[in-house]
Design a protein around this motif. Structure first.
Motif, mmCIF file in Angstrom:
data_model
loop_
_atom_site.group_PDB
_atom_site.id
_atom_site.type_symbol
_atom_site.label_atom_id
_atom_site.label_comp_id
_atom_site.label_asym_id
_atom_site.label_seq_id
_atom_site.Cartn_x
_atom_site.Cartn_y
_atom_site.Cartn_z
ATOM 1 N N VAL A 231 -10.613 25.596 15.541
ATOM 2 C CA VAL A 231 -10.216 26.840 16.198
ATOM 3 C C VAL A 231 -8.976 27.445 15.532
ATOM 4 C CG1 VAL A 231 -8.698 25.915 17.996
ATOM 5 C CG2 VAL A 231 -10.030 27.947 18.472
ATOM 6 N N LEU A 232 -8.156 26.604 14.893
ATOM 7 C CA LEU A 232 -6.997 27.130 14.156
ATOM 8 C C LEU A 232 -7.430 27.816 12.861
ATOM 9 C CD1 LEU A 232 -4.342 24.257 14.483
ATOM 10 C CD2 LEU A 232 -4.616 26.309 15.893
ATOM 11 N N GLU A 233 -8.513 27.312 12.269
ATOM 12 C CA GLU A 233 -9.014 27.902 11.021
ATOM 13 C C GLU A 233 -9.625 29.276 11.255
ATOM 14 O OE1 GLU A 233 -10.267 24.040 8.318
ATOM 15 O OE2 GLU A 233 -11.651 24.746 9.858
ATOM 16 N N GLU A 234 -10.304 29.438 12.391
ATOM 17 C CA GLU A 234 -10.905 30.725 12.738
ATOM 18 C C GLU A 234 -10.457 31.099 14.153
ATOM 19 O OE1 GLU A 234 -15.098 30.529 12.231
ATOM 20 O OE2 GLU A 234 -14.990 29.826 10.169
ATOM 21 N N PRO A 235 -9.181 31.474 14.278
ATOM 22 C CA PRO A 235 -8.621 31.719 15.616
ATOM 23 C C PRO A 235 -9.231 32.941 16.289
ATOM 24 C CG PRO A 235 -7.100 32.451 13.911
ATOM 25 C CD PRO A 235 -8.213 31.731 13.202
ATOM 26 N N PRO A 236 -9.427 32.850 17.598
ATOM 27 C CA PRO A 236 -9.903 34.012 18.347
ATOM 28 C C PRO A 236 -8.877 35.140 18.278
ATOM 29 C CG PRO A 236 -10.006 31.998 19.662
ATOM 30 C CD PRO A 236 -9.198 31.689 18.444
ATOM 31 N N THR A 237 -9.332 36.354 18.458
ATOM 32 C CA THR A 237 -8.437 37.498 18.438
ATOM 33 C C THR A 237 -7.445 37.412 19.605
ATOM 34 O OG1 THR A 237 -10.179 38.857 17.482
ATOM 35 C CG2 THR A 237 -8.323 40.018 18.468
ATOM 36 N N ALA A 238 -6.182 37.756 19.335
ATOM 37 C CA ALA A 238 -5.140 37.812 20.365
ATOM 38 C C ALA A 238 -4.989 36.491 21.117
ATOM 39 C CB ALA A 238 -5.425 38.954 21.347
ATOM 40 N N THR A 239 -4.980 35.411 20.378
ATOM 41 C CA THR A 239 -4.789 34.087 20.973
ATOM 42 C C THR A 239 -3.754 33.314 20.166
ATOM 43 O OG1 THR A 239 -7.084 34.036 21.721
ATOM 44 C CG2 THR A 239 -5.919 31.951 21.666
ATOM 45 N N MET A 240 -2.861 32.609 20.864
ATOM 46 C CA MET A 240 -1.814 31.834 20.208
ATOM 47 C C MET A 240 -1.870 30.384 20.675
ATOM 48 S SD MET A 240 2.334 32.224 20.564
ATOM 49 C CE MET A 240 2.378 33.754 19.663
ATOM 50 N N PHE A 241 -1.550 29.483 19.742
ATOM 51 C CA PHE A 241 -1.502 28.061 20.041
ATOM 52 C C PHE A 241 -0.105 27.541 19.709
ATOM 53 C CE2 PHE A 241 -5.772 29.255 18.877
ATOM 54 C CZ PHE A 241 -6.547 28.715 19.890
ATOM 55 N N VAL A 242 0.530 26.871 20.677
ATOM 56 C CA VAL A 242 1.866 26.317 20.485
ATOM 57 C C VAL A 242 1.781 24.813 20.696
ATOM 58 C CG1 VAL A 242 4.278 26.372 21.180
ATOM 59 C CG2 VAL A 242 2.898 28.461 21.340
ATOM 60 N N LEU A 243 2.012 24.058 19.636
ATOM 61 C CA LEU A 243 1.943 22.604 19.689
ATOM 62 C C LEU A 243 3.362 22.044 19.798
ATOM 63 C CD1 LEU A 243 -0.721 23.599 18.322
ATOM 64 C CD2 LEU A 243 -0.751 21.446 17.061
ATOM 65 N N VAL A 244 3.599 21.248 20.819
ATOM 66 C CA VAL A 244 4.930 20.677 21.064
ATOM 67 C C VAL A 244 4.889 19.183 20.751
ATOM 68 C CG1 VAL A 244 6.743 20.314 22.779
ATOM 69 C CG2 VAL A 244 5.343 22.397 22.862
ATOM 70 N N ALA A 245 5.804 18.735 19.893
ATOM 71 C CA ALA A 245 5.778 17.333 19.464
ATOM 72 C C ALA A 245 7.176 16.878 19.087
ATOM 73 C CB ALA A 245 4.836 17.151 18.278
ATOM 74 N N GLU A 246 7.374 15.566 19.080
ATOM 75 C CA GLU A 246 8.665 15.031 18.665
ATOM 76 C C GLU A 246 8.813 15.047 17.151
ATOM 77 O OE1 GLU A 246 9.986 11.390 20.393
ATOM 78 O OE2 GLU A 246 9.325 11.932 22.400
ATOM 79 N N ASN A 247 7.703 14.913 16.443
ATOM 80 C CA ASN A 247 7.774 14.890 14.992
ATOM 81 C C ASN A 247 6.459 15.364 14.401
ATOM 82 O OD1 ASN A 247 7.841 13.950 12.169
ATOM 83 N ND2 ASN A 247 9.683 12.844 12.784
ATOM 84 N N LYS A 248 6.536 16.237 13.427
ATOM 85 C CA LYS A 248 5.329 16.775 12.798
ATOM 86 C C LYS A 248 4.548 15.710 12.026
ATOM 87 C CE LYS A 248 7.303 18.247 8.346
ATOM 88 N NZ LYS A 248 8.645 17.668 8.516
ATOM 89 N N ALA A 249 5.170 14.567 11.747
ATOM 90 C CA ALA A 249 4.523 13.515 10.964
ATOM 91 C C ALA A 249 3.249 13.005 11.629
ATOM 92 C CB ALA A 249 5.487 12.355 10.735
ATOM 93 N N ALA A 250 3.110 13.240 12.929
ATOM 94 C CA ALA A 250 1.922 12.772 13.648
ATOM 95 C C ALA A 250 0.698 13.640 13.381
ATOM 96 C CB ALA A 250 2.204 12.729 15.152
ATOM 97 N N PHE A 251 0.898 14.808 12.770
ATOM 98 C CA PHE A 251 -0.208 15.741 12.571
ATOM 99 C C PHE A 251 -0.848 15.576 11.195
ATOM 100 C CE2 PHE A 251 2.580 18.203 15.543
ATOM 101 C CZ PHE A 251 1.726 18.158 16.634
ATOM 102 N N LEU A 252 -2.139 15.903 11.141
ATOM 103 C CA LEU A 252 -2.831 15.963 9.858
ATOM 104 C C LEU A 252 -2.231 17.087 9.024
ATOM 105 C CD1 LEU A 252 -6.526 15.732 11.172
ATOM 106 C CD2 LEU A 252 -5.158 13.872 10.196
ATOM 107 N N ASP A 253 -2.233 16.932 7.717
ATOM 108 C CA ASP A 253 -1.700 17.970 6.829
ATOM 109 C C ASP A 253 -2.430 19.297 7.028
ATOM 110 O OD1 ASP A 253 0.120 16.211 5.766
ATOM 111 O OD2 ASP A 253 -1.085 15.728 4.003
ATOM 112 N N THR A 254 -3.707 19.218 7.338
ATOM 113 C CA THR A 254 -4.486 20.443 7.538
ATOM 114 C C THR A 254 -4.035 21.207 8.774
ATOM 115 O OG1 THR A 254 -6.150 18.988 8.564
ATOM 116 C CG2 THR A 254 -6.561 19.728 6.311
#
Length: 247
Positions: free
Chosen positions: A116-139
């Motif tokens: 859904v991040l690759e093809e985001p819907p129109t007028a939609t936002m995603f906010v990811l809250v985390a202690e460290n970005k290292a937990a996320f995939l590079d993509t």
């Protein structure tokens, strides 16, 4: 953030990282509130959308967090998010999804979110809250704007260290630079915070005066390179030696 909000250029995906107590959730809700506000100056804190956001009842702000007795954001939760993300907003011009404890998502959940991040819907936002970005995939990281928050209680120390680094650099002492950087070898997080603070302090020093601007201009450009090296798990002693040798 204020500039992005006022210009209407908030990105569709944001990662907010920081230690406990740095205000990640507060910032996420501020961004969400600003996104659903209809006034010219946002957030106005007076309109109906702002009021609903303040009391946590806005129909276009969806907060996803770990379910009771669960330790992570599940794949089913992300699947549900994806299914409603393409629905039109109810009362605002934009929908906002806040994913708290986003660092608890396993790779399968992250890959579902990635679609859904690759093809985001129109007028939609995603906010990811985390202690460290290292937990996320590079993509995931590559498709988000990263906001790193510093602990206010330690912010002054980073500022002091950054200012001292600049002063020592201008004097040209490689030994003193290495001595200053050595304690940071123990923690990649501390080194990252130091380099981000250093970038800000260099920019402020350049604005105040043009003396030694060649040295500071070069340092400002190289800080991103150092941060990139840090992200590749470079040996910390090697990194500090590289930074210190610029004198």
């Amino acid at each position: 953030i204020e500039a992005l909000i006022s210009s209407g250029r908030l990105p569709h995906a944001i990662i907010i990282e920081g230690d406990l107590g740095t205000g990640k959730r507060t910032l996420a809700r501020y961004i969400a509130k600003s996104s659903v506000c209809d006034e010219d100056v946002r957030p106005c804190s007076s309109c109906r959308n702002c009021h609903l956001a303040d009391i946590g009842s806005h129909p276009d702000i969806e907060v996803v967090t770990t379910e009771e007795k669960k330790v992570s954001i599940t794949k089913d939760q992300i699947e549900k998010l994806r299914s409603i993300a393409y629905h039109s907003a109810h009362t605002a011009k934009r929908r906002v999804f806040i994913i708290e404890q986003a660092n608890t998502m396993n790779p399968a959940s992250q890959n579902k979110l990635l679609k859904v991040l690759e093809e985001p819907p129109t007028a939609t936002m995603f906010v990811l809250v985390a202690e460290n970005k290292a937990a996320f995939l590079d993509t995931i990281i590559s498709r988000c704007v990263l906001l790193s928050l510093l602990d206010a209680s330690t912010d002054d120390q980073y500022i002091q260290d950054a200012d001292k680094f600049i002063d020592v650099l201008l004097l040209g002492s490689e030994y003193e630079l290495a001595k200053l950087l050595t304690p940071l070898e123990k923690s990649r997080i501390d080194m990252e915070k130091f380099l981000n603070t250093l970038s800000v302090r260099v920019a402020e020093r350049l604005k105040r005066n043009k003396l030694n601007s060649r040295i500071l201009d070069s340092l400002f450009d190289d800080i991103k390179y150092y941060l990139d090296l840090l992200a590749t798990n470079i040996n910390m002693s090697l990194l500090t030696s590289l930074i210190a040798s610029r004198s």
